[in-house]
Design an enzyme around this catalytic site. Structure first.
Site, PDB file in Angstrom:
ATOM      1  N   SER A 181      -6.153   3.315   4.132  1.00  0.00           N
ATOM      2  CA  SER A 181      -5.555   2.517   3.062  1.00  0.00           C
ATOM      3  C   SER A 181      -6.613   1.867   2.176  1.00  0.00           C
ATOM      4  CB  SER A 181      -4.631   1.439   3.646  1.00  0.00           C
ATOM      5  OG  SER A 181      -3.722   0.970   2.669  1.00  0.00           O
ATOM      6  N   SER A 190       0.783  -1.242   0.000  1.00  0.00           N
ATOM      7  CA  SER A 190       0.000   0.000   0.000  1.00  0.00           C
ATOM      8  C   SER A 190       0.812   1.288   0.000  1.00  0.00           C
ATOM      9  CB  SER A 190      -0.964   0.016   1.193  1.00  0.00           C
ATOM     10  OG  SER A 190      -2.119  -0.729   0.905  1.00  0.00           O
ATOM     11  N   LYS A 195       0.270   3.727  -2.800  1.00  0.00           N
ATOM     12  CA  LYS A 195      -0.750   4.763  -2.804  1.00  0.00           C
ATOM     13  C   LYS A 195      -0.128   6.161  -2.765  1.00  0.00           C
ATOM     14  CE  LYS A 195      -4.547   2.044  -0.779  1.00  0.00           C
ATOM     15  NZ  LYS A 195      -3.990   0.697  -0.652  1.00  0.00           N
TER      16      LYS A 195
END
Length: 428
Positions: free
Chosen positions: A191, A134, A137
Site C-alpha cells: 500500500s 487505500s 489505489k
C-alpha cells in the site's frame, strides 16, 4: 487464522445476525433465492409520502473511536442511486428474497457481486458515498496498469515522496531508480503511498501527478462509478474525495479481469533493489491476509485512515465462481476488515448461482440523468496547469484558459502539500 477458521468466524457472525435479519423480514432459513427480487422495503430511501423506509443493515456493535468530522458527501441523484437496478437505490439492506441473512458487520456500506456475470448478490447502502482510503489505489491500477511499460525504469523525485509522515510507504528514496513493475507490487502488496505518487506522475504526462488523478476520474466516469471522485492517487484523505461500495465493485471487476493485476495481487513478496549509497535492498511482503487465509483468494486491497476507518476490497474463487466484496467505514473489532469481507464472501458463495438484486453496469454503458462525481459537466475535478507550451490533449467544456490554470495550480498544491490528521495503512 486458517481458511477453515475464517469460515468458522463467518458462521458465528451469521448466527449473531439471525435475530436482526428476521426482525427486518429476511427469512432465517436459506430457501432458494428469487432472481432480481429484493426485500420489498429495501428499495427506497425515507422522506416522502408512501416511500418505505430502508431495511436496517445487520450491524455488529462498533467500539467508540475518535475520528475527524465526516465531510458532507455530494448529493446523489435518483438516476445515480439506481445504477445497476432499482433495488440498489437504498441506504439500507438489499438481498435476494428468501436468502439466508448476511452476516452482521461494522462496515457502514458493503456489496457482494459476481466478477464474471456482473450480478450483484446483495449490499448495504450500495450507492452511499464513503471515504475510500487505500482501496482507491485500485482505481489507479484500473486506470494506468494497461498503459505503463512494466519494464520502464524511473527515477524518484522529491515531490513523489511528499506523503504524510507515518503513512504507509514502500521506502523509495529520492534519486532511486525502480522498474514500474516493482512500483505496482509496492502499491498492491504494501500500500505504498510513495509508489502511488510516482505512478500517477508517470501516467499524468505533462500534468504530472494531478494529471494522473484526472485520468483516474475519467476512468471512473467511463466505468459508471458515479459516486467516485479521486483527489489523491493513493487514497490519502483529500477534500471532496468519495466513492461507494458499488463503484468499488465496478473498479475491482476491471482490475481482476487483467491477468497482470491478478498476478501482482497474489504475489507473496518482492525484492526492492539497493540504490547504491542511497539505500540498501530489502524485501516487501503482501499485507492482505485474505491471500493466505482464505481458500481460493484472488487478492484485493486493504485501506485505513482516521477519517475513512477501515475499507476493504477482496475477491475469491470457489467451484468456478468468482465473487468480489467491497466495504467501507468498518471498525476492526470484533472482526478486522478483511475478516468481515471473508464473512460476506462466505455468504455470497452460499447463495444460488442465479441469485441477484441488480448488476454491475458495463464500461461505457449510458445512464440517463447520471452525472459522475469526478467529472462535473463544467469543470474537471482535479487538474494541473500544463507546462508552458504543453497540451494535455483533453478538452474540458466551460473552463476558460486562465480559470483552468488558476484552478489547476490551487489543486496541485492541495494534492502535493496536503497535511491531515488521518493516515493510510495497509492494515485493513
Amino acid at each position: 487464522m486458517t481458511g477453515s477458521a475464517t469460515r468458522g468466524a463467518a458462521a458465528v457472525v451469521g448466527t449473531l445476525v439471525l435475530g436482526v435479519a428476521t426482525a427486518v423480514g429476511v427469512p432465517a432459513s436459506g430457501a432458494a433465492a428469487t432472481p432480481t427480487a429484493a426485500l420489498p422495503s429495501a428499495t427506497a430511501r425515507p422522506g416522502g409520502a408512501g416511500v418505505p423506509s430502508p431495511v436496517p443493515c445487520p450491524r455488529q456493535p462498533a467500539p467508540a473511536v475518535s475520528r475527524p468530522p465526516r465531510p458532507a458527501p455530494p448529493p446523489v441523484a435518483p438516476a445515480e442511486r439506481a445504477v445497476g437496478g432499482a433495488a440498489l437505490a437504498t441506504s439500507g439492506l438489499v438481498v435476494p428474497a428468501g436468502s439466508s441473512p448476511p452476516p452482521a458487520v461494522t462496515a457502514t456500506s458493503w456489496l457482494v457481486a459476481d466478477l464474471d456475470t456482473g450480478a450483484v448478490l446483495g449490499g448495504c447502502g450500495p450507492h452511499e458515498p464513503g471515504t475510500p482510503a487505500s482501496v482507491q489505489k485500485l482505481l489507479l491500477a484500473a486506470t494506468l496498469l494497461p498503459t505503463l511499460d512494466p519494464q520502464r525504469v524511473v527515477t524518484v523525485t522529491r515531490a513523489d515522496l511528499d506523503i504524510e509522515p507515518g503513512s504507509s510507504a514502500v521506502g523509495l528514496v529520492e534519486g532511486g531508480r525502480y522498474p514500474v513493475e516493482l512500483l505496482w507490487l509496492g502499491l498492491l502488496l504494501q500500500s505504498g503511498n510513495d509508489t502511488a505518487n510516482v505512478l500517477a506522475r508517470l501516467g499524468g504526462g505533462a500534468q504530472g501527478a494531478a494529471g494522473g488523478v484526472r485520468a483516474m476520474n475519467e476512468r471512473a466516469h467511463r466505468l459508471g462509478a458515479y459516486q467516485t471522485r479521486a483527489v489523491t492517487p493513493s487514497g490519502l484523505d483529500g477534500p471532496g474525495q468519495f466513492t461507494s461500495a458499488y463503484d468499488l465493485a465496478l473498479i475491482a471487476r476491471v482490475c481482476f479481469a487483467d491477468p497482470t493485476f491478478r498476478r501482482y495481487a497474489l504475489t507473496r513478496q518482492a525484492q526492492v533493489p539497493a540504490q547504491g549509497r542511497l539505500a540498501r535492498g530489502f524485501q516487501i511482503q503482501n499485507e492482505n491476509p485474505l491471500v493466505d487465509r482464505y481458500p481460493g483468494a484472488l487478492g484485493g486491497k486493504t485501506g485505513f485512515t482516521d477519517l475513512a476507518r477501515h475499507t476493504y476490497v477482496g475477491a475469491a474463487e470457489r467451484d468456478g465462481r468468482r465473487l468480489v466484496v467491497t466495504l467501507l467505514g468498518a471498525e476492526p473489532r470484533p472482526l478486522r476488515g478483511w475478516q468481515q469481507g471473508a464473512a460476506l464472501l462466505d455468504w455470497g458463495f452460499s447463495l444460488p448461482r442465479d441469485a441477484t438484486v441488480g448488476r454491475l453496469v458495463d464500461p461505457g454503458e449510458p445512464v440517463p440523468g447520471a452525472t459522475p462525481a469526478g467529472v462535473p459537466p463544467t469543470a474537471p475535478a482535479v487538474v494541473a496547469a500544463p507546462a508552458a507550451g504543453a497540451s494535455s490533449g483533453i478538452r474540458w467544456p466551460g473552463v476558460a484558459g486562465g480559470g483552468l490554470a488558476l484552478l489547476g495550480a490551487v489543486l496541485a498544491v492541495v494534492l502535493l502539500r496536503r497535511r491531515r490528521s488521518g493516515r493510510t495503512s495497509a492494515d485493513g
